[in-house]
Structure formats: C-alpha cells, structure tokens
Design an enzyme around this catalytic site. Structure first.
Site, PDB file in Angstrom:
ATOM      1  CG  ASN A  91      -1.984  -1.245   1.776  1.00  0.00           C
ATOM      2  OD1 ASN A  91      -2.577  -1.124   0.077  1.00  0.00           O
ATOM      3  ND2 ASN A  91      -1.815  -1.973   2.586  1.00  0.00           N
ATOM      4  CB  VAL A 100       3.061   0.608   9.262  1.00  0.00           C
ATOM      5  CG1 VAL A 100       4.768   1.092  10.079  1.00  0.00           C
ATOM      6  CG2 VAL A 100       2.344  -0.133   9.984  1.00  0.00           C
ATOM      7  CG  HIS A 104       4.894  -2.550   5.020  1.00  0.00           C
ATOM      8  ND1 HIS A 104       4.704  -1.377   5.658  1.00  0.00           N
ATOM      9  CD2 HIS A 104       3.002  -3.478   4.929  1.00  0.00           C
ATOM     10  CE1 HIS A 104       3.282  -0.644   5.660  1.00  0.00           C
ATOM     11  NE2 HIS A 104       2.628  -1.772   5.720  1.00  0.00           N
TER      12      HIS A 104
HETATM   13  P1  AMP Z   1      -0.452  -1.091   5.988  1.00  0.00           P
HETATM   14  O1  AMP Z   1      -1.981  -0.402   6.430  1.00  0.00           O
HETATM   15  O2  AMP Z   1      -0.629  -1.707   4.173  1.00  0.00           O
HETATM   16  O3  AMP Z   1       0.286   0.362   6.585  1.00  0.00           O
HETATM   17  O4  AMP Z   1      -0.333  -2.299   6.735  1.00  0.00           O
HETATM   18  C1  AMP Z   1       0.034  -2.388   8.169  1.00  0.00           C
HETATM   19  C2  AMP Z   1      -0.467  -4.210   8.912  1.00  0.00           C
HETATM   20  O5  AMP Z   1       1.051  -3.586   9.841  1.00  0.00           O
HETATM   21  C3  AMP Z   1      -1.534  -4.107   8.861  1.00  0.00           C
HETATM   22  O6  AMP Z   1      -1.916  -5.831   8.690  1.00  0.00           O
HETATM   23  C4  AMP Z   1      -0.870  -3.999  10.228  1.00  0.00           C
HETATM   24  O7  AMP Z   1      -1.722  -5.156  11.187  1.00  0.00           O
HETATM   25  C5  AMP Z   1       0.671  -4.336  10.538  1.00  0.00           C
HETATM   26  N1  AMP Z   1       1.153  -4.380  12.125  1.00  0.00           N
HETATM   27  C6  AMP Z   1       0.817  -3.431  12.626  1.00  0.00           C
HETATM   28  N2  AMP Z   1       1.695  -3.323  13.070  1.00  0.00           N
HETATM   29  C7  AMP Z   1       1.963  -4.513  13.618  1.00  0.00           C
HETATM   30  C8  AMP Z   1       3.714  -5.005  14.291  1.00  0.00           C
HETATM   31  N3  AMP Z   1       3.552  -5.016  15.736  1.00  0.00           N
HETATM   32  N4  AMP Z   1       3.490  -6.349  14.214  1.00  0.00           N
HETATM   33  C9  AMP Z   1       3.069  -6.496  12.835  1.00  0.00           C
HETATM   34  N5  AMP Z   1       2.980  -6.155  12.736  1.00  0.00           N
HETATM   35  C10 AMP Z   1       2.099  -5.108  12.411  1.00  0.00           C
END
Ligand code: AMP
Length: 120
Positions: A91, A100, A104
């Site tokens: 994303n 985040v 990723h």
């Molecule tokens: P996005 O919406 O593409 O930014 O996805 C962020 C992802 O990070 C989501 O699927 C969350 O569940 C995941 N996430 C957030 N914090 C953590 C964490 N501490 N460890 C593992 N996954 C996380």
C-alpha cells in the site's frame, strides 16, 4: 514526507519491539502480521529508511532493491506457499490505505484469496 524513524517497523528493525520473524538477511526482515487477514499473512520490510515503494523505487541502492525483492520470494518459499499460491501487496498513501510509514510487502496465502480488489 520525511521518514519517521519512530514508526513501528523501524522499531522492530532496531529490536525495540518483538516480532515473529520468518526470514532475515542483510537486505530484509520478514515477520508475521499482528492482525492476520488470511491463514498466512507475513510482512517483508527492507532494512533501510524508506516510507513506501515510491521513495524505495526511486532512491534505494540497486543492490538493496534487488535483495529486497529476492527476500520476498525466499520468504514465500520458506512459508511453503509456492505450490498453493499466494498474493503480494504493497500500500502507498491515501488511496492505498497505508498505515505504517515504512515500506512493507504483505504476503497472503493459505486459502483461495478471491478477487484482487474488494468492491466498495
Ligand atoms: P498497511 O495498511 O499496508 O500499512 O499495513 C500495516 C500492517 O501492519 C497491518 O496489517 C497491521 O496489522 C500490521 N502491523 C502493525 N503493527 C504491527 C506489529 N507490531 N507487528 C506486526 N504487524 C504489525
């Protein structure tokens, strides 16, 4: 947007927050998503200060770009997803719904994943 050095994935890379790692090399770290949206839901992040694919694809050294992509494929292999299949997703920004601000790649698998984009 300047890179936020205190984002949660930067803190995972520094070892300040635990993660369930599945693969790591000099270019990337892969770990299970905290809130899985499929039986297998793993995130792969590059070891560098990149907010999204936008700045990574523009500014990351070619060796890191190649190493990161290789790590995504290697992670999927280690998860045993090659035969059954999987989906990767990244994303960016508002319409992408990125939460985040550290690049990723999501890897989803473990069941048929349906259509590529959910209708709204
Ligand atoms: P996005 O919406 O593409 O930014 O996805 C962020 C992802 O990070 C989501 O699927 C969350 O569940 C995941 N996430 C957030 N914090 C953590 C964490 N501490 N460890 C593992 N996954 C996380």
């Amino acid at each position: 947007m300047p890179y936020d050095t205190d984002n949660v994935f930067a803190r995972i890379l520094r070892g300040e927050i635990p993660c369930r790692a599945v693969y790591e090399d000099e270019f990337a770290l892969a770990f299970h998503d905290l809130h899985p949206q499929a039986p297998v839901h793993v995130l792969v992040i590059p070891k560098g200060p990149y907010t999204s694919l936008e700045d990574f694809s523009r500014a990351a050294p070619p060796e890191l770009q190649a190493g990161f992509l290789r790590a995504v494929g290697e992670t999927a292999r280690r998860l045993g997803l090659v035969e059954s299949g999987y989906r990767v997703l990244a994303n960016h920004g508002r319409d992408g719904g990125q939460e985040v601000p550290h690049l990723h790649i999501h890897i989803f698998g473990g069941r048929p994943l349906g259509r590529m984009v959910q209708p709204t």
